[in-house]
Write an enzyme that holds these catalytic residues in place. Sequence first.
Site, PDB file in Angstrom:
ATOM      1  N   GLY A 131      -5.265  -4.018  -8.053  1.00 57.54           N
ATOM      2  CA  GLY A 131      -6.466  -3.245  -7.736  1.00 57.54           C
ATOM      3  C   GLY A 131      -6.141  -1.885  -7.150  1.00 57.54           C
ATOM      4  CE  LYS A 187     -10.348  -6.966  -0.368  1.00 57.89           C
ATOM      5  NZ  LYS A 187     -10.003  -5.541  -0.458  1.00 57.89           N
ATOM      6  CD  GLN A 221      -8.149  -1.223  -3.527  1.00 58.44           C
ATOM      7  OE1 GLN A 221      -9.121  -1.434  -4.242  1.00 58.44           O
ATOM      8  NE2 GLN A 221      -7.143  -2.067  -3.416  1.00 58.44           N
ATOM      9  CG  ASP A 254      -5.365  -7.439   1.738  1.00 51.46           C
ATOM     10  OD1 ASP A 254      -6.474  -7.556   1.177  1.00 51.46           O
ATOM     11  OD2 ASP A 254      -4.625  -6.450   1.577  1.00 51.46           O
ATOM     12  NE  ARG A 274      -2.663   4.644   0.229  1.00 50.86           N
ATOM     13  CZ  ARG A 274      -3.220   3.463  -0.025  1.00 50.86           C
ATOM     14  NH1 ARG A 274      -2.474   2.449  -0.471  1.00 50.86           N
ATOM     15  NH2 ARG A 274      -4.508   3.271   0.168  1.00 50.86           N
ATOM     16  NE  ARG A 295      -2.861  -9.982   0.107  1.00 47.20           N
ATOM     17  CZ  ARG A 295      -1.644  -9.451   0.232  1.00 47.20           C
ATOM     18  NH1 ARG A 295      -0.653 -10.151   0.732  1.00 47.20           N
ATOM     19  NH2 ARG A 295      -1.401  -8.211  -0.141  1.00 47.20           N
ATOM     20  CB  SER A 328      -0.890   0.017   1.248  1.00 50.00           C
ATOM     21  OG  SER A 328      -1.821  -1.029   1.200  1.00 50.00           O
ATOM     22  NE  ARG A 362      -7.453 -12.553  -1.767  1.00 49.63           N
ATOM     23  CZ  ARG A 362      -6.697 -11.478  -1.620  1.00 49.63           C
ATOM     24  NH1 ARG A 362      -6.900 -10.647  -0.613  1.00 49.63           N
ATOM     25  NH2 ARG A 362      -5.719 -11.239  -2.469  1.00 49.63           N
TER      26      ARG A 362
END
Length: 449
Positions: free
Chosen positions: A99, A352, A174, A325, A31, A399, A27, A356
């Site tokens: 994403g 996701k 998000q 997550d 950014r 994941r 993340s 999931r």
Amino acid sequence: MSHATKPMTARAGAPLSGTIRVPGDKSISHRSLMFGTLAVGETRIEGLLEAEDVLATAAAMKALGANVRHLGPGAWSVDGVGVGGLSEPETALDFGNAGTGVRLTMGMVASHALTATFIGDASLSRRPMGRVLDPLRDMGAEVLARAGDRLPLTVRGPETALPISYRVPVPSAQVKSAVLLAGLNAPGVTTVIEPIPTRDHTERMLIGFGAHLEIEQAADGERILRLTGQPDLKPQAITVPGDPSSAAFMIVAALIVPGSDVTVRDVLLNPHRTGILKTLEEMGADISIENVRETGGEMLGDVRARHSRLRGITVPAERAPSMIDEYPVLAMAAAFAEGETRMLGLHELTVKESDRLAAVADGLAANGVPHEKGDDWLTVTGGARVNGGGTVTTHLDHRIAMSFLVLGLASENPVSVDDGAPIATSFPDFNDLMAGLGGRIDIQAEDAA
Ligand code: S3P
């Protein structure tokens, strides 16, 4: 960014032991490149996650006009163009599996007077984009999409964007971040109301880069963010802390493989990201956190995990945003926990990189782990032994692949995944780091894509 499939198999072996660092937080890495692009001057980044998702964002920032350079392992430089200074990309922006990359970049583009087309892999092309496009349309952006609000699609920003007040309808960092990034180039104050707080890296970085952001915390937990548009963002020197979502795989592996003792150093401990540690501790995990310190506005520390006898608990729905997550890997810990682990409030898991909730349930079924699933909940009934022996479909989801490989390190029979290639989207060192701790994961010969 399509690749050959890579079947992988994990099997039980010796205890896991050692001290490692995991790569930079995904993340914060995305950014850092984005805020670097919107600042004027050179932002220096150390510890950037060099995985496919983040490299897609780096390429997109270049295409939007920033001078993005790779200086050495994890070290990057971004010469930003300033808020309002993005240029129109010549070709479509390909975000692969990412994403966060695509949704946040849509926010940046939506308040600039330019047109950009967004594409991605089969997984990203199935994911809902309406959740970010709705508020961006309110700000004046036009969207051209062939298949509902799914990729591929084109966003055209207005001459002057409208600052809006937006109440985020789903708990999503998000969505919040896309609106705030768009708000940066809207004259006036953009307000985002977050009924359920989510990870706050965007807010911390906005303040760090010199934007004027007011944060009001209401008594009922709601957060109101007021961003003043069109600031001059100042370039920063950023060191990205280790990704707690990647560390979680190593921590759970240590908890379920008998005799293990693993330390992961320099892990991001932002309270919006540590739900998994709290949950594992409630399950009886032997986890200690040492050397806690603050760097660049974020807390980090070293997390030590030792093999533990876990017990089932109920994980409340309110905790989901702080560990969204981590449910796939938590389900692996739950398979080894005595009794039932109930996980509630899981609706967001269904949108996701894969569904999931379904992928975890199918993988548990393939490996003989009793479980029950509803629309937004999962109950796993665990015990000291897990049969294993199954092959899990990963649906282009990193994941899911890593979680079931972790299961295989502790189950009676090896666990295989049909495709471990997506691990490269977030954690390219996963296999090497696991091997360094003593974990046995084999990669089978590659099939043609
Ligand atoms: C992310 C937010 C989360 C998370 C994703 C990264 C971010 O998604 O699942 O991996 O960096 O803002 P949502 O905000 O959609 O829940």
